[in-house]
Design a protein around this motif. Structure first.
Motif, PDB file in Angstrom:
ATOM      1  N   GLN A 107       0.828  -1.207   0.000  1.00 28.71           N
ATOM      2  CA  GLN A 107       0.000   0.000   0.000  1.00 28.71           C
ATOM      3  C   GLN A 107       0.863   1.256   0.000  1.00 28.71           C
ATOM      4  N   ALA A 108       1.936   1.249   0.780  1.00 24.98           N
ATOM      5  CA  ALA A 108       2.816   2.409   0.837  1.00 24.98           C
ATOM      6  C   ALA A 108       3.493   2.634  -0.511  1.00 24.98           C
ATOM      7  N   THR A 109       3.917   1.551  -1.145  1.00 28.67           N
ATOM      8  CA  THR A 109       4.558   1.658  -2.453  1.00 28.67           C
ATOM      9  C   THR A 109       3.582   2.195  -3.484  1.00 28.67           C
ATOM     10  N   GLU A 110       2.379   1.695  -3.468  1.00 36.18           N
ATOM     11  CA  GLU A 110       1.362   2.149  -4.425  1.00 36.18           C
ATOM     12  C   GLU A 110       1.009   3.621  -4.188  1.00 36.18           C
ATOM     13  N   ALA A 111       0.938   4.019  -2.926  1.00 35.08           N
ATOM     14  CA  ALA A 111       0.643   5.423  -2.609  1.00 35.08           C
ATOM     15  C   ALA A 111       1.770   6.330  -3.106  1.00 35.08           C
ATOM     16  N   GLU A 112       3.016   5.888  -2.972  1.00 37.66           N
ATOM     17  CA  GLU A 112       4.150   6.677  -3.443  1.00 37.66           C
ATOM     18  C   GLU A 112       4.127   6.791  -4.968  1.00 37.66           C
ATOM     19  N   ARG A 113       3.820   5.703  -5.654  1.00 36.88           N
ATOM     20  CA  ARG A 113       3.714   5.730  -7.121  1.00 36.88           C
ATOM     21  C   ARG A 113       2.610   6.694  -7.565  1.00 36.88           C
TER      22      ARG A 113
END
Length: 79
Positions: A25-31
């Motif tokens: 989720q954190a990676t997707e939010a950063e993307r």
């Protein structure tokens, strides 16, 4: 004894699964944040008007770079 070990194993697996989900989720939010930022930069460049050929060249190069980064994030041009 065996039952306790099974429970501990399940708890550990659940903790790892939860941590993996949070990281995803954190990676997707950063993307998503990066994509939005690049889209704003792209719109700003597209809105600029100039009579200077040097400035137009610089803007074209900047636009190409931004669109390349957007493509890496899975972005496509919406017509």
């Amino acid at each position: 004894m065996e039952n306790q070990q099974d429970q501990q194993t399940r708890r550990a697996e659940a903790a790892v699964s939860g941590a993996n989900a949070a990281a995803t989720q954190a990676t997707e939010a950063e993307r998503k944040r990066q994509r939005q930022s690049l889209e704003l930069q792209r719109e700003r460049i597209l809105s600029e008007r100039t009579s200077s050929p040097h400035r137009r060249t610089a803007l074209s190069l900047a636009l190409a770079g931004i669109e390349e980064k957007l493509a890496e994030l899975g972005w496509t041009i919406h017509l």
